[in-house]
Design a protein around this motif. Structure first.
Motif, mmCIF file in Angstrom:
data_model
loop_
_atom_site.group_PDB
_atom_site.id
_atom_site.type_symbol
_atom_site.label_atom_id
_atom_site.label_comp_id
_atom_site.label_asym_id
_atom_site.label_seq_id
_atom_site.Cartn_x
_atom_site.Cartn_y
_atom_site.Cartn_z
ATOM 1 N N ARG A 23 -7.201 10.679 4.637
ATOM 2 C CA ARG A 23 -7.627 9.978 3.431
ATOM 3 C C ARG A 23 -6.934 10.511 2.183
ATOM 4 O O ARG A 23 -6.775 9.796 1.196
ATOM 5 C CB ARG A 23 -9.147 10.087 3.256
ATOM 6 N N LYS A 24 -6.530 11.773 2.229
ATOM 7 C CA LYS A 24 -5.900 12.365 1.042
ATOM 8 C C LYS A 24 -4.444 11.955 0.864
ATOM 9 O O LYS A 24 -3.898 12.049 -0.221
ATOM 10 C CB LYS A 24 -5.952 13.894 1.152
ATOM 11 N N CYS A 25 -3.815 11.554 1.949
ATOM 12 C CA CYS A 25 -2.390 11.219 1.857
ATOM 13 C C CYS A 25 -2.239 9.897 1.133
ATOM 14 O O CYS A 25 -2.865 8.906 1.494
ATOM 15 C CB CYS A 25 -1.773 11.145 3.244
ATOM 16 N N VAL A 26 -1.403 9.880 0.081
ATOM 17 C CA VAL A 26 -1.193 8.643 -0.666
ATOM 18 C C VAL A 26 0.135 7.980 -0.291
ATOM 19 O O VAL A 26 0.576 7.036 -0.929
ATOM 20 C CB VAL A 26 -1.261 8.870 -2.189
ATOM 21 N N HIS A 27 0.774 8.491 0.744
ATOM 22 C CA HIS A 27 2.003 7.894 1.263
ATOM 23 C C HIS A 27 3.102 7.868 0.211
ATOM 24 O O HIS A 27 3.875 6.902 0.116
ATOM 25 C CB HIS A 27 1.724 6.463 1.771
ATOM 26 N N CYS A 28 3.178 8.922 -0.591
ATOM 27 C CA CYS A 28 4.175 8.945 -1.660
ATOM 28 C C CYS A 28 5.563 9.299 -1.157
ATOM 29 O O CYS A 28 6.560 9.008 -1.806
ATOM 30 C CB CYS A 28 3.757 9.926 -2.749
ATOM 31 N N GLY A 29 5.629 9.988 -0.004
ATOM 32 C CA GLY A 29 6.930 10.295 0.576
ATOM 33 C C GLY A 29 7.595 11.558 0.051
ATOM 34 O O GLY A 29 8.690 11.909 0.485
ATOM 35 N N PHE A 30 6.970 12.264 -0.872
ATOM 36 C CA PHE A 30 7.585 13.478 -1.415
ATOM 37 C C PHE A 30 7.944 14.461 -0.291
ATOM 38 O O PHE A 30 8.982 15.104 -0.298
ATOM 39 C CB PHE A 30 6.634 14.184 -2.392
ATOM 40 N N CYS A 31 7.027 14.582 0.674
ATOM 41 C CA CYS A 31 7.176 15.595 1.719
ATOM 42 C C CYS A 31 8.404 15.368 2.595
ATOM 43 O O CYS A 31 8.926 16.306 3.181
ATOM 44 C CB CYS A 31 5.928 15.633 2.578
ATOM 45 N N THR A 32 8.874 14.121 2.683
ATOM 46 C CA THR A 32 10.016 13.878 3.567
ATOM 47 C C THR A 32 11.212 14.729 3.137
ATOM 48 O O THR A 32 11.930 15.267 3.969
ATOM 49 C CB THR A 32 10.432 12.394 3.526
ATOM 50 N N PRO A 48 7.267 14.375 7.851
ATOM 51 C CA PRO A 48 5.805 14.544 7.787
ATOM 52 C C PRO A 48 5.083 13.215 7.625
ATOM 53 O O PRO A 48 4.120 12.940 8.341
ATOM 54 C CB PRO A 48 5.606 15.418 6.547
ATOM 55 N N ARG A 49 5.578 12.392 6.692
ATOM 56 C CA ARG A 49 4.880 11.135 6.458
ATOM 57 C C ARG A 49 4.891 10.267 7.713
ATOM 58 O O ARG A 49 3.897 9.622 8.043
ATOM 59 C CB ARG A 49 5.522 10.399 5.275
ATOM 60 N N GLY A 50 6.015 10.263 8.425
ATOM 61 C CA GLY A 50 6.092 9.494 9.659
ATOM 62 C C GLY A 50 5.155 10.040 10.719
ATOM 63 O O GLY A 50 4.456 9.296 11.414
ATOM 64 N N ARG A 51 5.126 11.362 10.843
ATOM 65 C CA ARG A 51 4.252 11.970 11.854
ATOM 66 C C ARG A 51 2.789 11.724 11.524
ATOM 67 O O ARG A 51 1.979 11.438 12.397
ATOM 68 C CB ARG A 51 4.530 13.471 11.943
ATOM 69 N N ILE A 52 2.467 11.845 10.246
ATOM 70 C CA ILE A 52 1.085 11.591 9.833
ATOM 71 C C ILE A 52 0.698 10.169 10.239
ATOM 72 O O ILE A 52 -0.378 9.919 10.771
ATOM 73 C CB ILE A 52 0.940 11.793 8.301
ATOM 74 N N TYR A 53 1.610 9.253 10.031
ATOM 75 C CA TYR A 53 1.337 7.857 10.359
ATOM 76 C C TYR A 53 1.199 7.653 11.867
ATOM 77 O O TYR A 53 0.325 6.916 12.332
ATOM 78 C CB TYR A 53 2.452 6.970 9.797
ATOM 79 N N THR A 85 5.009 21.137 -0.426
ATOM 80 C CA THR A 85 5.499 20.064 -1.282
ATOM 81 C C THR A 85 4.406 19.084 -1.693
ATOM 82 O O THR A 85 4.392 18.595 -2.816
ATOM 83 C CB THR A 85 6.604 19.278 -0.543
ATOM 84 N N CYS A 86 3.490 18.795 -0.791
ATOM 85 C CA CYS A 86 2.549 17.690 -1.006
ATOM 86 C C CYS A 86 1.677 17.891 -2.240
ATOM 87 O O CYS A 86 0.881 18.814 -2.306
ATOM 88 C CB CYS A 86 1.647 17.527 0.205
ATOM 89 N N PRO A 87 1.811 17.018 -3.232
ATOM 90 C CA PRO A 87 0.969 17.164 -4.422
ATOM 91 C C PRO A 87 -0.493 16.785 -4.167
ATOM 92 O O PRO A 87 -1.365 17.195 -4.921
ATOM 93 C CB PRO A 87 1.591 16.212 -5.442
ATOM 94 N N SER A 88 -0.743 16.030 -3.109
ATOM 95 C CA SER A 88 -2.116 15.584 -2.858
ATOM 96 C C SER A 88 -2.930 16.591 -2.064
ATOM 97 O O SER A 88 -4.108 16.364 -1.812
ATOM 98 C CB SER A 88 -2.112 14.262 -2.096
ATOM 99 N N GLY A 89 -2.308 17.668 -1.629
ATOM 100 C CA GLY A 89 -3.057 18.672 -0.880
ATOM 101 C C GLY A 89 -3.402 18.216 0.528
ATOM 102 O O GLY A 89 -4.465 18.547 1.054
ATOM 103 N N VAL A 90 -2.507 17.467 1.158
ATOM 104 C CA VAL A 90 -2.764 17.037 2.535
ATOM 105 C C VAL A 90 -2.598 18.242 3.485
ATOM 106 O O VAL A 90 -1.566 18.889 3.491
ATOM 107 C CB VAL A 90 -1.799 15.900 2.942
ATOM 108 N N ASP A 91 -3.646 18.489 4.253
ATOM 109 C CA ASP A 91 -3.663 19.654 5.148
ATOM 110 C C ASP A 91 -2.996 19.274 6.472
ATOM 111 O O ASP A 91 -3.646 19.073 7.486
ATOM 112 C CB ASP A 91 -5.131 20.061 5.354
HETATM 113 S S1 SF4 Z 1 3.597 14.360 0.101
HETATM 114 FE FE1 SF4 Z 1 1.472 14.433 0.766
HETATM 115 S S2 SF4 Z 1 0.558 12.538 0.004
HETATM 116 FE FE2 SF4 Z 1 2.770 12.283 -0.127
HETATM 117 S S3 SF4 Z 1 3.285 11.288 1.818
HETATM 118 FE FE3 SF4 Z 1 3.539 13.474 2.135
HETATM 119 S S4 SF4 Z 1 1.582 14.156 2.971
HETATM 120 FE FE4 SF4 Z 1 1.233 12.126 2.078
#
Ligand code: SF4
Ligand SMILES: Cc1cc2nc3c(=O)[nH]c(=O)nc-3n(C[C@H](O)[C@H](O)[C@H](O)COP(=O)(O)OP(=O)(O)OC[C@H]3O[C@@H](n4cnc5c(N)ncnc54)[C@H](O)[C@@H]3O)c2cc1C
Ligand code: SF4
Lengths: 432, 478
Positions: A23-32, A48-53, A85-91
């Motif tokens: 729920r915390k991930c906003v799919h911003c893509g910064f982490c890639t 990361p974003r792909g794996r999370i998905y 990297t993740c600004p949203s604090g995704v664990d």
């Molecule tokens: S940086 Fe964080 S919020 Fe953004 S896509 Fe990656 S995990 Fe999700």
């Protein structure tokens, strides 16, 4: 992000935790951008974003793991650069841990893969077996090339490549016991003996004990301790990992009750990340949750602990040290400055290699299970380190030491070996 | 909820799915085509995550020739194509559709040439914005447009959206810093537009392509302008008791002819979110904050700051705080640039992107607050104030469909407010699908028809990113 779980699914505490993370991930893509595998492979599925998905899709649909998901999760180094990297604090760490458990429970790996992983899980955490295996590896080295030509056996070839040419004697290890403080005692700590490290580099813990006792800290290496469990934990073998965690929690609590402990000192940051997570790992076990949280709170990397001792500034030594921050150090434990401050205080000129956030490709058993990606990351890391023209490389994790050492002729040491030397200890053998 | 529609997938394309995949596998090297249904799911959206469509396949070419081969194939068989950079679009520009092949540039991420004599860099389209600056920092240069997403977004995506950023107030947006592109047209033809000079002869096609939202062709290489780093740069924080005062101060600064490098605005909710993430030392006892960056020699910075402080005083500035070190300056920007992501810690959000004349800032800020309140939602404002480029972040709960619908409706009302105040639907995030159906609110039919004619000149069959930008009704027959 929006999620789609039924109340029944959320009744599973693991799913409930993962849902909160998603729920915390906003799919911003910064982490890639800072993910070593995305940077290397250029496919969002290996980001990361792909794996999370992928994990989200698998869990939401309550599906068993499949070959595709497993491929991309297996390629994840668990370096945790994404969490820095993740600004949203995704664990991400606990999400991928859950995914690995799910894979282990629902997916049958191809035979060779099962065999390799089984061998690693049965050997690495046990120093006796590991020592034997390394001796065998010395005999097997000539076959490395041959093994690597047959894809499913590639990991065994990689293992032979990584095995050191000669092994330190077992006698060099700091065995269980109490090492009293020299002079008045200003603290008491336990030291994690570890599994692979004392076999490969017994000098690391020896230096730690020498340094700490000289600084007035009593060090106890408790008997009965086992591998921290990180290795099997990262393979998704949760039962085995939790068993190890419980054993260690018992041993350390015994020491706390005996004579008190200021800290549990860990000299391999990979292990440190896991031990600091014991509280979370055992949260669902009513008999251990609280005890494990206590242990986690006491766990300290050696550099973290040394910082509290306020060491004096030493004279410049005219030596340049490239500091390689292990992922488990900088991303896992968020220890970034302490080791460099210590090295500077100890009189070394410290350099930060470029792309410091990228993994060296060691990542536990990754260099054995994913030799190709690991090799690319190693080459990139060595290039960046060598560009700083250092005399010495320092780092805080045995995995990185073994990995980087196979790629460069520059001596690589554990940070604590240099600190020990600077504050009255012996000069590390590789430097003489 | 009145969901934004996509074009109906072409049945003929869906029916040929297996052949298309097989043919694309032949055209591309191993590991460059994603086609397993489960592996396609992660490509179903971008940073406008409330809309999703799983594509038919994802091609990840490694060379311009491979991009051309894929486009030529899709053109021949009438398969829609959606270009994708890093998928950080906030307007859904990179969201696929069921009958489309996504062409992702993520494997084309090499810096090809840095030419200090001409102050240019030539890079592949998948290079990230920040990587360009990183590559030339040591030599004292940087690439000026700096979207907050610069760590991850690609130069190809920046060109697609004509992206901007905090420092664009002084240096201009992507189009002002782009010198040339290698572009693959939908039929597979490879053309080069522009070059290394600031102006090339003939029609300014480069200007047309920049901001083309992936509808005119796929950029595979770009040549951009490098700028010498200023002698010094200093972000300064200005705290105010109300958003309106801060907004009026911005209008006055720009109105008096002073152009700092950046003027960024944050309201109280945004300050709290960013401070919690970055610990940048933003003042917490104010209702609105401006981050003003000045640059140049110490004397130049001091002189400009003095005039800005004087104007700020007239607007009752409560706190003026200069950054004391490079680390502090970096934290101030880290907090600002992480604002959207950090908002994810507290709620889901959609990010608006309207632009208004500076004099209208206070009015529009007030109007935004009223609209959001009317819908029973919360808002955080953090944006490029110097350009009048507003980014209200509407906070909502994505797991509650009614809340999501309210957020979308509030967003539409805000954008209309911007247009009605003499502004524009988009400042830098592009139209995508998000603002597509509002285009008629901004443009008369005749304007839209002209724009569509230009678009169709590049891609007569409307194969490139066809669900975006132009309202689905009233398009010319392809
Ligand atoms: S940086 Fe964080 S919020 Fe953004 S896509 Fe990656 S995990 Fe999700
Ligand atoms: C947290 C956050 C902060 C942001 N801050 C800013 C900001 O400050 N300023 C700003 O302007 N934007 C900002 N954005 C929006 C976004 O990052 C930009 O629009 C960016 O330029 C998109 O780049 P991308 O590589 O992710 O492209 P994508 O999102 O993948 O694609 C964007 C568009 O360009 C097209 N495209 C992509 N690559 C190519 C190519 N090679 N050739 C042709 N067309 C192509 C796509 O089809 C799509 O229409 C932000 C986004 C996020 C998530
Ligand atoms: S842990 Fe490392 S390898 Fe895995 S997704 Fe995160 S950044 Fe990538």
């Amino acid at each position: 992000m929006q999620t789609n779980f039924t109340p029944e699914q959320l009744a599973d505490p693991h799913v409930a935790t993962s849902e909160k993370i998603l729920r915390k991930c906003v799919h911003c893509g910064f982490c890639t951008a800072t993910c070593p595998t995305y940077v290397t492979l250029g496919n969002e599925l290996d980001s990361p974003r792909g794996r999370i998905y992928l994990i989200k899709d698998m869990l939401e649909n309550g599906r068993p793991a499949d070959a595709e998901v497993v491929t991309h999760i297996d390629r994840c180094l668990s370096c945790l650069s994404c969490t820095t990297t993740c600004p949203s604090g995704v664990d991400y760490m606990h999400l991928v841990d859950h995914a690995r458990m799910h894979i282990e429970a629902t997916y049958r790996r191809p035979f060779w893969n099962r065999l390799t992983r089984g061998v690693l899980a049965a050997v690495l955490p046990y120093p006796g077996r590991f020592r034997l295996a390394l001796k065998a590896a010395a005999l097997g080295r000539p076959f490395a090339g041959l093994l690597k030509r047959f894809k499913p056996l590639e990991p065994f070839g990689a293992m032979l490549d990584l095995a050191p040419r000669s092994l330190p004697k077992a006698a060099g290890e700091a065995g269980p016991g109490t090492y009293p403080a020299a002079g008045p005692r200003r603290g008491r700590v336990a030291i994690l003996t570890g599994c692979a490290q004392p076999v490969l580099k017994p000098e690391i813990n020896a230096a730690t004990i020498r340094l700490l006792t000289r600084l007035g800290v009593e060090v106890v290496a408790p008997a009965g301790e086992v591998c921290c469990g990180s290795l099997v934990h990262h393979m998704g073998r949760e039962a085995q990992a939790l068993e190890a965690a419980r054993r260690n929690v018992d041993v350390w609590l015994g020491e706390i009750e005996k004579d008190g402990l200021d800290a549990i000192i860990i000299t391999a940051s990979g292990c440190g990340t896991t031990i600091k997570d014991y509280g979370f790992m055992l949260r669902l076990d009513p008999a251990y949750a609280e005890k494990a949280a206590r242990v986690s709170a006491l766990a300290k990397d050696i550099t973290e602990y040394l910082t509290t001792l306020d060491l004096p500034q030493q004279e410049a030594r005219g030596l340049t040290v490239a500091y390689h921050s292990a992922c488990s150090m900088q991303h896992g434990q968020k220890i970034t400055i302490a080791p460099k401050v210590l090295l500077k205080k100890a009189g070394f000129a410290v350099r930060d290699p470029a792309e410091g956030h990228l993994c060296c490709g060691s990542a536990g058993t990754y260099n054995i299970l994913q030799p190709e990606i690991s090799g690319k990351l190693k080459a990139r890391k060595v290039r960046n380190i060598e560009a700083t023209k250092p005399d010495i490389i320092a780092t805080g994790n045995i995995g990185c030491i073994t990995q980087i050492a196979t790629g460069t002729a520059i001596p690589i040491l554990h940070t604590v070996e240099l600190i020990d030397w600077a504050y009255g200890g012996t000069k590390p053998a590789v430097l003489s | 909820m009145d969901q934004i529609g996509f074009l109906e997938p072409r049945p003929a394309v869906l029916a040929r799915r297996r052949e298309i995949v097989a043919d694309l596998l032949d055209l591309l090297p191993e590991g460059c085509l994603v086609h397993e249904p489960r592996e396609l799911v992660p490509f179903e959206t971008d940073a406008f995550v409330s809309y999703r469509r799983v594509p038919l396949a994802v091609a990840l070419p490694e060379t311009t020739a491979q991009v051309a081969a894929v486009l030529k194939y899709c053109h021949r068989y009438g398969v829609p194509v959606v270009p994708r950079g890093a998928g950080t679009s906030l307007s859904g520009g990179a969201i696929p559709q069921e009958d489309a092949v996504v062409v992702g540039l993520s494997k084309m991420a090499r810096i090809l040439e840095v030419d200090f004599a001409n102050r240019t860099a030539t890079v592949q389209a998948g290079v990230t914005n920040l990587a360009i600056s990183d590559a030339v920092t040591a030599d004292g240069y940087f690439y000026a447009p700096d979207p907050s997403s610069q760590l991850a977004c690609t130069i190809g995506g920046n060109i697609g959206m004509n992206s901007g950023g905090a420092h664009c107030l002084k240096y201009g947006v992507t189009t002002n810093n782009l010198l040339g592109v290698k572009l693959v047209l939908i039929d597979g033809t490879i053309v080069e537009l522009g070059g290394k000079a600031l102006d090339a002869g003939g029609l300014d096609l480069l200007g047309v392509v920049c901001g083309g939202e992936g509808q005119l062709g796929i950029v595979t290489e770009a040549t951009v302008r490098l700028i010498a780093r200023p002698e010094g740069a200093r972000p300064v924080l200005f705290g105010f008791d109300s958003s309106e005062e801060a907004g009026a101060c911005v209008a006055d600064v720009i109105g008096s002819g002073i152009i700092p490098v950046a003027i960024e605005f944050m309201d109280k909710p945004a300050i709290e979110i960013c401070e919690a993430f970055a610990g940048a030392g933003y003042p917490m006892d104010v209702e609105a904050l401006l981050i003003v960056e000045v640059e140049g020699s110490e004397a130049e910075m001091d002189a400009m700051l003095a005039s800005i402080i004087e104007i700020a005083r007239r607007h009752g500035v409560k706190v003026v705080k200069e950054s004391q070190s490079a680390t502090e300056a970096a934290l101030i920007w880290k907090g600002r640039k992480s604002a959207f992501g950090a908002t994810g810690r507290i709620a889901d959000y959609i990010c608006m992107d309207g632009t208004v004349p500076l004099g209208q800032l206070p009015h529009v800020l007030r109007g935004t607050a009223e609209i959001v309140e009317k819908y029973g939602l919360r808002v955080a404002n953090v944006f490029h104030a110097g350009d009048g480029n507003m980014h209200p972040l509407i906070l909502f709960n994505a797991n509650d469909p009614e809340d999501a619908a309210r957020a979308e409706a509030a967003g539409n009302d805000i954008l209309k407010l911007c247009v009605d105040a003499g502004g524009c639907l988009t400042g830098e995030h592009g139209v995508g699908i998000e603002k597509r159906d509002l285009m008629r609110h901004q443009y008369a039919d005749v304007d839209l028809a002209q724009q569509m004619a230009v678009r169709a000149a590049f891609d007569p069959q409307w194969l490139l990113n066809p669900s975006k930008v132009f309202p689905l009704e009233g398009r010319p027959a392809a």
